[in-house]
Design a protein around this motif. Structure first.
Motif, PDB file in Angstrom:
ATOM      1  N   GLY A 189      20.419  -1.103 -16.743  1.00 17.42           N
ATOM      2  CA  GLY A 189      19.633  -0.384 -17.750  1.00 17.42           C
ATOM      3  C   GLY A 189      18.947  -1.318 -18.709  1.00 17.42           C
ATOM      4  O   GLY A 189      19.295  -1.401 -19.883  1.00 17.42           O
ATOM      5  N   GLY A 190      17.934  -2.016 -18.206  1.00 15.70           N
ATOM      6  CA  GLY A 190      17.207  -3.039 -18.982  1.00 15.70           C
ATOM      7  C   GLY A 190      16.921  -2.665 -20.432  1.00 15.70           C
ATOM      8  O   GLY A 190      17.251  -3.406 -21.348  1.00 15.70           O
ATOM      9  N   ARG A 191      16.300  -1.504 -20.636  1.00 15.89           N
ATOM     10  CA  ARG A 191      16.062  -1.070 -22.026  1.00 15.89           C
ATOM     11  C   ARG A 191      16.563   0.356 -22.243  1.00 15.89           C
ATOM     12  O   ARG A 191      16.066   1.081 -23.099  1.00 15.89           O
ATOM     13  CB  ARG A 191      14.571  -1.177 -22.380  1.00 15.89           C
ATOM     14  CG  ARG A 191      14.118  -2.608 -22.520  1.00 15.89           C
ATOM     15  CD  ARG A 191      12.696  -2.757 -22.950  1.00 15.89           C
ATOM     16  NE  ARG A 191      12.297  -4.153 -22.796  1.00 15.89           N
ATOM     17  CZ  ARG A 191      12.501  -5.092 -23.720  1.00 15.89           C
ATOM     18  NH1 ARG A 191      13.043  -4.799 -24.879  1.00 15.89           N
ATOM     19  NH2 ARG A 191      12.144  -6.337 -23.472  1.00 15.89           N
ATOM     20  N   GLU A 192      17.557   0.736 -21.417  1.00 16.08           N
ATOM     21  CA  GLU A 192      18.119   2.079 -21.557  1.00 16.08           C
ATOM     22  C   GLU A 192      19.155   2.056 -22.666  1.00 16.08           C
ATOM     23  O   GLU A 192      20.343   1.848 -22.433  1.00 16.08           O
ATOM     24  CB  GLU A 192      18.750   2.564 -20.242  1.00 16.08           C
ATOM     25  CG  GLU A 192      17.892   2.371 -18.996  1.00 16.08           C
ATOM     26  CD  GLU A 192      16.604   3.192 -18.977  1.00 16.08           C
ATOM     27  OE1 GLU A 192      16.052   3.501 -20.060  1.00 16.08           O
ATOM     28  OE2 GLU A 192      16.143   3.497 -17.869  1.00 16.08           O
ATOM     29  N   GLY A 193      18.687   2.236 -23.870  1.00 14.51           N
ATOM     30  CA  GLY A 193      19.559   2.178 -25.042  1.00 14.51           C
ATOM     31  C   GLY A 193      18.682   2.429 -26.248  1.00 14.51           C
ATOM     32  O   GLY A 193      17.632   3.047 -26.136  1.00 14.51           O
ATOM     33  N   TYR A 194      19.104   1.947 -27.402  1.00 15.44           N
ATOM     34  CA  TYR A 194      18.268   2.173 -28.586  1.00 15.44           C
ATOM     35  C   TYR A 194      18.359   0.989 -29.540  1.00 15.44           C
ATOM     36  O   TYR A 194      19.298   0.200 -29.480  1.00 15.44           O
ATOM     37  CB  TYR A 194      18.674   3.454 -29.310  1.00 15.44           C
ATOM     38  CG  TYR A 194      20.134   3.482 -29.731  1.00 15.44           C
ATOM     39  CD1 TYR A 194      20.540   2.836 -30.892  1.00 15.44           C
ATOM     40  CD2 TYR A 194      21.085   4.148 -28.968  1.00 15.44           C
ATOM     41  CE1 TYR A 194      21.866   2.831 -31.279  1.00 15.44           C
ATOM     42  CE2 TYR A 194      22.420   4.158 -29.350  1.00 15.44           C
ATOM     43  CZ  TYR A 194      22.805   3.496 -30.495  1.00 15.44           C
ATOM     44  OH  TYR A 194      24.118   3.484 -30.866  1.00 15.44           O
ATOM     45  N   SER A 195      17.366   0.909 -30.392  1.00 21.05           N
ATOM     46  CA  SER A 195      17.395  -0.094 -31.455  1.00 21.05           C
ATOM     47  C   SER A 195      17.770   0.549 -32.772  1.00 21.05           C
ATOM     48  O   SER A 195      18.270  -0.109 -33.679  1.00 21.05           O
ATOM     49  CB  SER A 195      16.047  -0.781 -31.579  1.00 21.05           C
ATOM     50  OG  SER A 195      15.889  -1.619 -30.455  1.00 21.05           O
ATOM     51  N   LEU A 197      19.281   4.592 -34.268  1.00 23.76           N
ATOM     52  CA  LEU A 197      19.580   6.000 -34.005  1.00 23.76           C
ATOM     53  C   LEU A 197      18.663   6.915 -34.814  1.00 23.76           C
ATOM     54  O   LEU A 197      18.578   8.109 -34.549  1.00 23.76           O
ATOM     55  CB  LEU A 197      21.051   6.294 -34.311  1.00 23.76           C
ATOM     56  CG  LEU A 197      22.028   5.808 -33.232  1.00 23.76           C
ATOM     57  CD1 LEU A 197      23.467   5.895 -33.734  1.00 23.76           C
ATOM     58  CD2 LEU A 197      21.872   6.602 -31.939  1.00 23.76           C
ATOM     59  N   LEU A 198      17.961   6.345 -35.804  1.00 28.17           N
ATOM     60  CA  LEU A 198      17.073   7.166 -36.633  1.00 28.17           C
ATOM     61  C   LEU A 198      15.998   7.843 -35.801  1.00 28.17           C
ATOM     62  O   LEU A 198      15.557   8.941 -36.112  1.00 28.17           O
ATOM     63  CB  LEU A 198      16.415   6.302 -37.722  1.00 28.17           C
ATOM     64  CG  LEU A 198      17.355   5.788 -38.817  1.00 28.17           C
ATOM     65  CD1 LEU A 198      16.614   4.841 -39.756  1.00 28.17           C
ATOM     66  CD2 LEU A 198      17.962   6.958 -39.591  1.00 28.17           C
ATOM     67  N   ASN A 199      15.567   7.171 -34.720  1.00 32.89           N
ATOM     68  CA  ASN A 199      14.498   7.766 -33.904  1.00 32.89           C
ATOM     69  C   ASN A 199      14.988   8.231 -32.535  1.00 32.89           C
ATOM     70  O   ASN A 199      14.187   8.455 -31.633  1.00 32.89           O
ATOM     71  CB  ASN A 199      13.324   6.778 -33.755  1.00 32.89           C
ATOM     72  CG  ASN A 199      13.714   5.531 -32.966  1.00 32.89           C
ATOM     73  OD1 ASN A 199      14.765   5.486 -32.340  1.00 32.89           O
ATOM     74  ND2 ASN A 199      12.862   4.519 -32.992  1.00 32.89           N
ATOM     75  N   THR A 200      16.298   8.347 -32.367  1.00 33.90           N
ATOM     76  CA  THR A 200      16.837   8.526 -31.023  1.00 33.90           C
ATOM     77  C   THR A 200      17.618   9.829 -30.856  1.00 33.90           C
ATOM     78  O   THR A 200      18.507  10.126 -31.659  1.00 33.90           O
ATOM     79  CB  THR A 200      17.761   7.326 -30.689  1.00 33.90           C
ATOM     80  OG1 THR A 200      16.987   6.136 -30.801  1.00 33.90           O
ATOM     81  CG2 THR A 200      18.330   7.433 -29.284  1.00 33.90           C
ATOM     82  N   THR A 239      18.254  -4.237 -25.944  1.00 29.42           N
ATOM     83  CA  THR A 239      18.381  -3.294 -27.065  1.00 29.42           C
ATOM     84  C   THR A 239      19.643  -3.628 -27.872  1.00 29.42           C
ATOM     85  O   THR A 239      20.496  -4.398 -27.416  1.00 29.42           O
ATOM     86  CB  THR A 239      18.480  -1.823 -26.594  1.00 29.42           C
ATOM     87  OG1 THR A 239      19.689  -1.662 -25.865  1.00 29.42           O
ATOM     88  CG2 THR A 239      17.301  -1.430 -25.732  1.00 29.42           C
ATOM     89  N   LYS A 240      19.752  -3.011 -29.021  1.00 29.90           N
ATOM     90  CA  LYS A 240      20.935  -3.218 -29.861  1.00 29.90           C
ATOM     91  C   LYS A 240      22.153  -2.599 -29.189  1.00 29.90           C
ATOM     92  O   LYS A 240      23.230  -3.178 -29.168  1.00 29.90           O
ATOM     93  CB  LYS A 240      20.717  -2.561 -31.224  1.00 29.90           C
ATOM     94  CG  LYS A 240      21.926  -2.671 -32.132  1.00 29.90           C
ATOM     95  CD  LYS A 240      21.589  -2.264 -33.548  1.00 29.90           C
ATOM     96  CE  LYS A 240      21.576  -0.744 -33.695  1.00 29.90           C
ATOM     97  NZ  LYS A 240      21.431  -0.361 -35.119  1.00 29.90           N
ATOM     98  N   HIS A 241      21.940  -1.411 -28.622  1.00 31.31           N
ATOM     99  CA  HIS A 241      23.022  -0.755 -27.896  1.00 31.31           C
ATOM    100  C   HIS A 241      22.504  -0.260 -26.549  1.00 31.31           C
ATOM    101  O   HIS A 241      21.568   0.532 -26.501  1.00 31.31           O
ATOM    102  CB  HIS A 241      23.577   0.442 -28.669  1.00 31.31           C
ATOM    103  CG  HIS A 241      24.616   1.186 -27.879  1.00 31.31           C
ATOM    104  ND1 HIS A 241      25.940   0.832 -27.895  1.00 31.31           N
ATOM    105  CD2 HIS A 241      24.503   2.204 -27.001  1.00 31.31           C
ATOM    106  CE1 HIS A 241      26.604   1.619 -27.061  1.00 31.31           C
ATOM    107  NE2 HIS A 241      25.759   2.460 -26.503  1.00 31.31           N
ATOM    108  N   GLN A 242      23.090  -0.767 -25.478  1.00 35.40           N
ATOM    109  CA  GLN A 242      22.726  -0.282 -24.139  1.00 35.40           C
ATOM    110  C   GLN A 242      23.712   0.834 -23.781  1.00 35.40           C
ATOM    111  O   GLN A 242      24.909   0.700 -24.039  1.00 35.40           O
ATOM    112  CB  GLN A 242      22.842  -1.408 -23.110  1.00 35.40           C
ATOM    113  CG  GLN A 242      22.053  -2.667 -23.438  1.00 35.40           C
ATOM    114  CD  GLN A 242      20.687  -2.747 -22.774  1.00 35.40           C
ATOM    115  OE1 GLN A 242      19.700  -3.059 -23.426  1.00 35.40           O
ATOM    116  NE2 GLN A 242      20.622  -2.446 -21.489  1.00 35.40           N
ATOM    117  N   TYR A 243      23.205   1.904 -23.174  1.00 32.68           N
ATOM    118  CA  TYR A 243      24.101   3.016 -22.837  1.00 32.68           C
ATOM    119  C   TYR A 243      25.194   2.604 -21.845  1.00 32.68           C
ATOM    120  O   TYR A 243      26.321   3.066 -21.926  1.00 32.68           O
ATOM    121  CB  TYR A 243      23.294   4.193 -22.279  1.00 32.68           C
ATOM    122  CG  TYR A 243      22.414   4.833 -23.335  1.00 32.68           C
ATOM    123  CD1 TYR A 243      22.930   5.137 -24.589  1.00 32.68           C
ATOM    124  CD2 TYR A 243      21.078   5.112 -23.076  1.00 32.68           C
ATOM    125  CE1 TYR A 243      22.129   5.714 -25.573  1.00 32.68           C
ATOM    126  CE2 TYR A 243      20.275   5.691 -24.042  1.00 32.68           C
ATOM    127  CZ  TYR A 243      20.801   5.985 -25.294  1.00 32.68           C
ATOM    128  OH  TYR A 243      20.023   6.547 -26.256  1.00 32.68           O
TER     129      TYR A 243
END
Ligand code: XUL
Ligand code: CO
Length: 437
Positions: A189-195, A197-200, A239-243
């Motif tokens: 999951g290369g960018r499957e996550g978020y930087s 949570l405000l926009n997620t 990302t900061k957090h990958q799923y």
């Protein structure tokens, strides 16, 4: 095409006493350990991205790699020439497998149709070279993290069109992996996550990822691809957090969305470290769920907190990996895939040979040591003895589901105190392992 490495012949096995830096000291492909050859146990694989596309740049500095065969253009000719060089390398190294992302091997075109055409042109050469050399594809995958369209993720993007593009790209990547007889296909999951949570909308993104993987499973069936699908955990970067943060998170996700029977795990050492785990922890978690599939063999640096992707050289680490792998019954479709890159300062082509020879020897030693520890039997016997209270009587009743809080309360009220604990003997066991290293 003329040889790219004319001064290097097929890397021979010369044994532990050899001082030849271009020879294996421990990896003896045909040597049988515990009923299988080393080649069958280890199923070594070279990655196309680091080894043939890595240029040695970092966030502070320009590319350093000296790769005289590569004109650094995005031309198809360059891509095809690179394939010939890569296979000369695989062959001379004696690596039975390689792995690639779609965009490692062929340049992206102006449209998806053009990109697919480019990929087909290079896959034709990959197929020729696989047939010529007998080197096989361990797994294919899709690069869903470099292009700006994936800035918000791929299957977890907030943009439904990006999801569609991802589906189309992975459809094609599965198809070429199938065409090349790949033993597997990896989803990292290369960018499957978020930087932030405000926009997620986390729940919605996870639902989308699951829907996407179900489509992949369906398409795999449709085209008759028999290879194993894997998911590769990593907690952060880019990302900061990958799923897919670690083995346990992946397993939970796969279970929750009814995907567990379709995917196994591809575990990477440096990703385990970033998740705050040891590689052996990740291997044991996967094995316990029957989902240990393949490994990306590398290592991080204790003094650097990021994914440095160094070649594995630590015998203690490779011993632990091979102990868990052998205990789980060994690798089947998976392999020991060197998702590792030479240091920016190691810029000569010959460094690629030294790096892989070292990694292969480190794993061969780990294999031999782990097999010897298993044959000796003291470690396994210690663990067996440690749990002996579960083999009969009360423990057996609990394990077989024939107990209850009431029954256990009655037992303990009568007994008063548990039987005394015994030492865990950690230091004794560490010394035992060192007897074999
Ligand atoms: C990134 C990584 C990937 C995957 C394949 O950290 O490990 O190269 O192995 O996409
Ligand atoms: Co990897």
């Amino acid at each position: 095409m003329a040889s790219t490495f004319p001064n290097i012949s097929r890397i021979p096995y010369e044994g532990p006493k050899s001082g030849n830096p271009l020879a294996f000291k421990h990896y003896n492909a045909q040597e049988v350990i515990d009923g299988r050859t080393m080649r069958e146990h280890l199923r070594f694989s070279v990655v196309y991205w680091h080894t043939f596309r890595g240029r040695g740049s970092d966030m502070f500095g320009a590319p350093t790699m000296h790769r005289p065969w590569d004109d650094q253009s995005d031309s198809l000719d360059n891509a095809r020439r690179r394939v010939r060089v890569a296979f000369e390398f695989f062959e001379k190294l004696g690596a039975p497998f390689y792995a690639f992302h779609d965009r490692d091997v062929a340049p992206e075109g102006a449209t998806l149709a053009q990109t697919n055409k480019n990929l087909d042109a290079v896959v034709k050469v990959l197929k020729e070279e696989q047939q010529r050399t007998g080197v096989g594809l361990l797994w294919g995958t899709a690069c869903l993290f470099v292009h700006p369209r994936f800035a918000h993720g791929a299957a977890t993007s907030c943009n439904a069109d990006v999801f569609a593009y991802t589906a189309a790209q992975v459809k094609k990547a599965l198809e070429v992996t199938h065409q090349l007889g790949g033993a597997g296909y990896v989803f990292w999951g290369g960018r499957e996550g978020y930087s932030t949570l405000l926009n997620t909308n986390l729940k919605r993104e996870l639902d989308h990822l699951a829907a996407f993987l179900h489509m992949a499973v369906e398409h795999k069936k449709k085209i008759g691809f028999q290879g194993q699908l894997y998911i590769e955990p990593k907690p952060k970067e880019p990302t900061k957090h990958q799923y897919d943060s670690d083995a346990a998170a992946c397993l939970n996700f796969l279970r929750e969305y009814d995907l567990l029977e379709h995917l196994k795990l591809n575990l990477e050492t440096n990703h385990a470290t970033l998740a705050g785990h040891s590689m052996q922890h990740e291997l044991e978690v996967a094995a316990a769920a029957g989902a240990l599939g393949s490994i990306d063999a590398n290592t991080g640096d204790l003094l650097l907190g990021w994914d440095t992707d160094q070649f594995p050289t630590d015998i203690y680490l490779t011993t632990q990996c091979m102990l868990s792998i052998l205990n789980a019954g060994g690798l089947t479709t998976g392999g020991v895939n060197f998702d590792a890159k030479v240091r920016r300062e190691s810029f000569e082509p010959i460094d690629l040979f030294y790096a892989h020879i070292g990694g292969m020897d480190a794993f061969a030693r780990g294999l031999k040591i782990a097999a010897a520890i298993r044959k000796d039997g003291r470690l396994a016997e210690f663990v067996r003895q440690r749990y002996r209270s579960w083999d009969s009587g009360l423990g057996q009743q609990i394990e077989s589901g024939q107990s209850s809080f009431e029954a256990l309360e009655k037992y303990m009220l009568k007994k008063g105190e548990p039987s005394p604990n015994e030492s865990g003997r950690q230091e004794f066991l560490e010394n035992l392992i060192n007897e074999f290293i």
